[in-house]
Motif scaffolding. Structure first.
Motif, mmCIF file in Angstrom:
data_model
loop_
_atom_site.group_PDB
_atom_site.id
_atom_site.type_symbol
_atom_site.label_atom_id
_atom_site.label_comp_id
_atom_site.label_asym_id
_atom_site.label_seq_id
_atom_site.Cartn_x
_atom_site.Cartn_y
_atom_site.Cartn_z
ATOM 1 N N ASN A 14 35.847 51.824 -5.069
ATOM 2 C CA ASN A 14 34.854 51.088 -5.833
ATOM 3 C C ASN A 14 35.007 49.575 -5.698
ATOM 4 O O ASN A 14 34.691 48.818 -6.614
ATOM 5 N N VAL A 15 35.490 49.120 -4.542
ATOM 6 C CA VAL A 15 35.576 47.678 -4.301
ATOM 7 C C VAL A 15 34.175 47.101 -4.113
ATOM 8 O O VAL A 15 33.866 46.028 -4.637
ATOM 9 N N TRP A 16 33.322 47.819 -3.379
ATOM 10 C CA TRP A 16 31.945 47.355 -3.202
ATOM 11 C C TRP A 16 30.990 48.530 -3.332
ATOM 12 O O TRP A 16 31.374 49.692 -3.197
ATOM 13 N N GLU A 17 29.748 48.206 -3.588
ATOM 14 C CA GLU A 17 28.709 49.226 -3.724
ATOM 15 C C GLU A 17 27.360 48.608 -3.394
ATOM 16 O O GLU A 17 27.063 47.489 -3.818
ATOM 17 N N VAL A 18 26.539 49.324 -2.664
ATOM 18 C CA VAL A 18 25.165 48.924 -2.363
ATOM 19 C C VAL A 18 24.242 50.031 -2.876
ATOM 20 O O VAL A 18 24.489 51.215 -2.619
ATOM 21 N N ALA A 19 23.186 49.633 -3.612
ATOM 22 C CA ALA A 19 22.342 50.647 -4.242
ATOM 23 C C ALA A 19 20.875 50.253 -4.167
ATOM 24 O O ALA A 19 20.518 49.069 -4.119
ATOM 25 N N LEU A 20 20.025 51.286 -4.172
ATOM 26 C CA LEU A 20 18.592 51.127 -4.378
ATOM 27 C C LEU A 20 18.267 51.674 -5.759
ATOM 28 O O LEU A 20 18.669 52.798 -6.108
ATOM 29 N N ILE A 21 17.553 50.870 -6.575
ATOM 30 C CA ILE A 21 17.186 51.261 -7.932
ATOM 31 C C ILE A 21 15.673 51.370 -8.006
ATOM 32 O O ILE A 21 14.949 50.398 -7.753
ATOM 33 N N GLY A 22 15.192 52.541 -8.340
ATOM 34 C CA GLY A 22 13.753 52.755 -8.513
ATOM 35 C C GLY A 22 13.414 52.875 -9.980
ATOM 36 O O GLY A 22 13.942 53.735 -10.684
ATOM 37 N N ARG A 23 12.513 51.999 -10.448
ATOM 38 C CA ARG A 23 12.123 51.992 -11.859
ATOM 39 C C ARG A 23 10.625 52.308 -11.982
ATOM 40 O O ARG A 23 9.818 51.811 -11.223
ATOM 41 N N ASN A 24 10.303 53.162 -12.935
ATOM 42 C CA ASN A 24 8.924 53.618 -13.151
ATOM 43 C C ASN A 24 8.329 54.139 -11.848
ATOM 44 O O ASN A 24 7.246 53.730 -11.417
ATOM 45 N N LEU A 25 9.034 55.077 -11.234
ATOM 46 C CA LEU A 25 8.587 55.617 -9.950
ATOM 47 C C LEU A 25 7.293 56.412 -10.075
ATOM 48 O O LEU A 25 6.574 56.595 -9.085
ATOM 49 N N THR A 26 6.975 56.886 -11.265
ATOM 50 C CA THR A 26 5.713 57.583 -11.493
ATOM 51 C C THR A 26 4.559 56.608 -11.716
ATOM 52 O O THR A 26 3.417 57.028 -11.900
ATOM 53 N N ASP A 27 4.865 55.311 -11.732
ATOM 54 C CA ASP A 27 3.869 54.245 -11.853
ATOM 55 C C ASP A 27 2.983 54.432 -13.089
ATOM 56 O O ASP A 27 1.758 54.291 -13.039
ATOM 57 N N GLU A 28 3.624 54.725 -14.210
ATOM 58 C CA GLU A 28 2.895 54.890 -15.466
ATOM 59 C C GLU A 28 2.432 53.529 -15.997
ATOM 60 O O GLU A 28 3.153 52.537 -15.924
ATOM 61 N N GLU A 29 1.227 53.511 -16.524
ATOM 62 C CA GLU A 29 0.694 52.311 -17.189
ATOM 63 C C GLU A 29 0.824 52.519 -18.688
ATOM 64 O O GLU A 29 0.153 53.377 -19.268
ATOM 65 N N ILE A 30 1.700 51.728 -19.312
ATOM 66 C CA ILE A 30 2.031 51.922 -20.723
ATOM 67 C C ILE A 30 1.685 50.660 -21.504
ATOM 68 O O ILE A 30 2.121 49.562 -21.151
ATOM 69 N N LEU A 31 0.906 50.823 -22.555
ATOM 70 C CA LEU A 31 0.530 49.712 -23.421
ATOM 71 C C LEU A 31 1.547 49.647 -24.556
ATOM 72 O O LEU A 31 1.607 50.529 -25.408
ATOM 73 N N ASN A 32 2.351 48.587 -24.543
ATOM 74 C CA ASN A 32 3.478 48.484 -25.465
ATOM 75 C C ASN A 32 3.110 47.857 -26.798
ATOM 76 O O ASN A 32 3.756 48.112 -27.814
ATOM 77 N N PHE A 33 2.122 46.993 -26.787
ATOM 78 C CA PHE A 33 1.738 46.294 -28.006
ATOM 79 C C PHE A 33 0.325 45.748 -27.812
ATOM 80 O O PHE A 33 -0.087 45.431 -26.688
ATOM 81 N N GLY A 34 -0.415 45.604 -28.906
ATOM 82 C CA GLY A 34 -1.749 45.024 -28.800
ATOM 83 C C GLY A 34 -2.518 45.127 -30.094
ATOM 84 O O GLY A 34 -1.963 45.408 -31.162
ATOM 85 N N GLY A 35 -3.821 44.898 -29.984
ATOM 86 C CA GLY A 35 -4.675 44.949 -31.162
ATOM 87 C C GLY A 35 -6.012 44.310 -30.881
ATOM 88 O O GLY A 35 -6.433 44.161 -29.725
ATOM 89 N N ASN A 36 -6.702 43.901 -31.959
ATOM 90 C CA ASN A 36 -7.992 43.236 -31.825
ATOM 91 C C ASN A 36 -7.802 41.855 -31.197
ATOM 92 O O ASN A 36 -6.908 41.109 -31.586
ATOM 93 N N THR A 37 -8.648 41.514 -30.244
ATOM 94 C CA THR A 37 -8.583 40.183 -29.656
ATOM 95 C C THR A 37 -8.945 39.141 -30.704
ATOM 96 O O THR A 37 -9.985 39.266 -31.365
ATOM 97 N N PRO A 38 -8.116 38.121 -30.910
ATOM 98 C CA PRO A 38 -8.429 37.086 -31.895
ATOM 99 C C PRO A 38 -9.811 36.473 -31.652
ATOM 100 O O PRO A 38 -10.205 36.223 -30.503
ATOM 101 N N LEU A 39 -10.545 36.248 -32.746
ATOM 102 C CA LEU A 39 -11.874 35.638 -32.781
ATOM 103 C C LEU A 39 -12.980 36.538 -32.239
ATOM 104 O O LEU A 39 -14.144 36.140 -32.217
ATOM 105 N N ALA A 40 -12.657 37.758 -31.814
ATOM 106 C CA ALA A 40 -13.702 38.658 -31.333
ATOM 107 C C ALA A 40 -14.723 38.926 -32.428
ATOM 108 O O ALA A 40 -15.933 38.892 -32.204
#
Length: 812
Positions: free
Chosen positions: A757-783
């Protein structure tokens, strides 16, 4: 039927996991996980709390950079970034958006309370582990941890010299992350550790207005720690750290422009783009596609921490002291209409300083009575100011004139005008706590504890309008009413935005409480521990920072400004003081060791009843009002387990079922198109019987880690995680238009490492399913303002798409 099937599958997966682990005859043993969930080092399997642990190795391997990205791996825990802050949620409970709040989920950094939501943005780096404790933690962690606690434990200086260098690069968002750690002895009895991080990212959103990618991030972190063996019995540790995290832009966009379907109604973006077209300016596309139209946002933050810890080991007893100072400064500019139109700019400055001192005494384990107790003191100062500026080249004058021909005198004042709010809050708290465990026999234990808390707060707030020349406009000394013969006043101008001026208002409170806990534990056999816990907790009341109105409806109230111009009432009533929040929790659980230590399976069944939940509600225009939301019941089941299938393969799984119900919530803001129906609160809606935002019914995570030597000098490592989250609402209005569909996110990692374990090379895949997730939101101000209440659009913060990074680690 759909949800029933999912629950059936979840139960089946747990049954298969348990049965498979029980049937294993392998001699493999899981590595023991040591936690400090009860402020002393214990095996995770001995702790009567629902705890998830994320190790330092997992944080590094998964490319986790902050608590928000870590929360994806812990069911019933989420952190969601907003335009100006974060929401932190455990078991569906969070405090919402308001700098006057301390969080219902307590965050702790090496035992020091991090109660401000801004502190959740501090980068995660060089930690031993992160422990997420679900459920009320009011005795040993104490301050305001009514929904749970997140405990971050830093890596400590080592007796032998060691170091590491880590580099990560992800090309799509141009993410670059460099980390260096050095640790070892300095002199006899003195050890040190230095941790340095620098991270940059260009972003994954396309801003068409500014022709750049966003959110642009620049983060740096440095921490130095000294550990000193003062005597054979006394050790001291001094930790000093500074974190800087600056951003440009946001990962948010405006979409789903709708009207209420009535005659004469019009959707928000139709009105906005009509004005934009008249001015020859770009139109807002209104699509959900990780493309935004925006004039630019910035945020600059600096967090400093100094912690001095001293431990004195006596015979059978350890006395410890923790002294800490925490402070941060934030300056931010937000184009908070979230569109490319030049409407208004919002800016804020927040400064916070905290001093705390804790003395604790802890007995050694194994006596008839084990105990832990102590005294805690904390003082804090918060200074917050924010402003709304109407740009000289903005569309507000045109929009006002479009509402009514009589609005010309108001519209003439808009270019360059501004309104500013100032808020100050000082707090002092002291507490005494004691928890005693009676070891009745070798198999049976009873724990009783309590914490007495006394907290005082003093706060003030004012709202001042300014002319285009920067001259303050005195607030009316008597309530003002709309004068149709003299429309051209700044009170009427900002009355359209539901912002009223008022002189400084002040408040103070003195809140005392006693929080008890009773826990019974039974070692049914050598492999199974059962526990039952009853506890009560509270979160103190406080003062609303971000309301745009005076809490007294008769003070400076601009009656019917918008009624004249757009056909709707504009009565402005704000909020200031809010009450304490209380919770009572019952939890039944089990910690099981299976297959001679090759597997573990832990269960927790819980029910919590909340009263006077503190919530922050968007007023439909630009402001937020704090209210206590009545009563809610939260109940559910949490499961987690590990299984060393072979010497090379380890499986892990966790899951949660969450049932949330507002038993009584008669004073909620209405969703768009929802008719007010609250009999006691005119203009508001009764949401009793509904689920809160961020309360997915089902969540689970399944992971696998495999590694094996492929040559005499090389090791191949494979890891994958599948994270499932059921659908949920992401806006406090509980608007069905803000429902996020169920998602399944897959992350994976493949690495090649030197055998030592002196060295390590890695490939990291994140959100490989390519999900579109809305984390926060609401009514647009002044709409609602632009459409006279007949139309709306929504904004949302969207997660990062599929990305693959390369990571290099070197240890020395």
């Amino acid at each position: 039927m759909k949800k029933t099937n999912r629950f059936t599958y979840t139960k089946l997966a747990v049954a298969i996991f348990a049965a498979g682990a029980s049937a294993t005859t392998s001699a493999q043993m899981l590595e023991e996980i040591i936690v400090t969930a009860q402020q002393r080092a214990q095996s995770l399997q001995d702790v009567p709390v629902s705890v998830s642990v994320i190790s330092a190795q997992k944080i590094s391997n998964a490319g986790i950079v902050d608590l928000e990205s870590l929360s994806a791996y812990v069911p019933n825990f989420s952190i969601n970034e907003t335009g100006v802050s974060n929401t932190i949620t455990i078991r569906g409970i969070s405090s919402g958006l308001n700098p006057g709040f301390e969080q219902s989920v307590g965050m702790y950094n090496d035992g020091v309370f991090y109660g401000r939501d801004q502190l959740a943005r501090v980068p995660l780096f060089d930690l031993q582990r992160v422990e997420v404790l679900r459920g009320t933690q009011s005795i040993l962690f104490g301050k305001n941890s009514i929904a749970g606690a997140v405990s971050m434990i830093s890596a400590k200086p080592t007796d032998e010299f060691e170091g590491s260098f880590t580099a990560l690069y992800e090309p799509d968002a141009e993410e670059e992350d460099l980390r260096l750690v050095l640790s070892g002895p300095l002199t006899d009895g003195l050890r040190g550790r230095l941790s340095i991080m620098d991270r940059q990212q260009e972003g994954y959103f396309k801003n068409t207005t500014l022709d750049r990618d966003e959110q642009i991030e620049e983060e740096s972190f440095i921490r130095g720690t000294l550990a000193w063996d003062v005597t054979d019995n006394v050790t001291a540790s001094l930790k000093v750290s500074q974190a800087n995290f600056d951003t440009e832009g946001h990962n948010s966009e405006v979409f789903n422009s709708i009207d209420n379907g009535e005659a004469g109604s019009v959707d928000h973006l139709t009105v906005l783009n009509s004005i934009q077209s008249t001015l020859g300016r770009p139109l807002v596309d209104g699509k959900l596609d990780r493309v935004r139209d925006n004039n630019g946002d910035t945020s600059e933050s600096e967090v400093n921490n100094v912690t001095l810890s001293i431990e004195w080991a006596l015979e059978g007893l350890t006395i410890s002291s923790t002294t800490a100072m925490v402070g941060y400064d934030i300056e931010a500019l937000c184009d908070c209409d979230f569109s490319g139109a030049v409407v208004f700019n919002a800016s804020f400055v927040e400064e916070y300083e905290q001093f705390s001192q804790e003395f604790r005494f802890t007995s050694e384990l194994g006596n008839t009575f084990d105990y832990i107790g102590g005294l805690f003191y904390q003082s804090s100062e918060l200074d917050f100011s924010d402003a709304v500026d109407l740009p000289v080249n903005g569309i507000v004058p045109i929009a006002i004139n479009s509402l009514s021909p009589a609005a010309g005198p108001i519209a003439a004042l808009a270019p360059g005008a501004a309104t500013k709010r100032n808020f100050e809050n000082d707090s002092d708290l002291w507490a005494a706590f004691l928890q005693v465990t009676w070891n009745i026999n070798d198999d049976l234990r009873l724990t009783v504890g309590g914490r007495y808390t006394d907290e005082t707060k003093e706060a003030s707030r004012e709202q001042v309008h300014f002319t285009a020349a920067g001259v303050a406009v005195p607030a009316p000394t008597t309530p003002w009413a709309l004068d149709v013969t003299n429309l051209g006043t700044y009170d009427n101008l900002f009355g359209l935005f539901s912002i009223e001026p008022y002189e400084e208002i002040k408040g103070d409170l003195d809140d005392t409480s006693f929080s008890p806990v009773i826990t019974g534990q039974w070692d049914m056999n050598d492999e199974t521990m059962l526990y039952a816990t009853w506890t009560k907790g509270f979160k103190s009341g406080g003062f609303d920072t971000r309301s745009n109105g005076h809490p007294d409806a008769s003070v400076n109230n601009a009656q019917n400004v918008a009624a004249l111009l757009g056909g709707r009432d504009s009565t402005i009533t704000g909020s200031f003081e809010f009450d304490r929040e209380e919770a009572e929790t019952i939890e039944l659980g089990s910690k099981m060791s299976l297959s001679d230590g090759a597997a573990e399976l832990n269960l927790a069944l819980y029910r919590t009843e909340f009263t006077d939940l503190q919530t922050s509600q968007f007023d439909g225009v630009l402001g937020f009002n704090v209210t206590n939301a009545g009563e809610a019941t939260v109940q559910g089941l949490e499961v987690d387990g590990r299984w060393a299938v072979t010497e090379s393969l380890v499986l892990n799984a966790s899951g949660a079922y969450l049932d949330f119900n507002f038993d009584d919530f008669p004073n909620s803001q209405c969703a768009f198109g929802q008719a007010p129906n609250s009999p006691d609160f005119p203009g508001l809606c009764d949401q009793s019987g509904k689920r809160k935002e961020y309360t997915p019914e089902y969540q689970f995570n399944i992971g696998a880690n495999w590694e094996a030597a492929i040559t005499d000098g090389l090791v191949l490592k494979l890891a994958a995680d599948v994270n499932y989250m059921d659908d949920y609402l992401y806006a406090a209005t509980l608007d069905e238009e803000t429902r996020q569909d169920a998602t399944t996110v897959v992350n994976a990692r493949i690495a090649l490492a030197e055998v030592n374990n002196v060295w390590e090379v890695a490939l990291i895949g994140r959100n490989l399913t390519d999900e579109e997730i809305l984390n926060f939101g609401g009514n647009t101000p002044l709409a609602s303002t632009l459409t006279s209440g007949t139309g709306n659009s929504y904004y949302a913060f969207v997660n990062r798409p599929r990305n693959v990074a390369v990571q290099f680690n070197y240890n020395f």
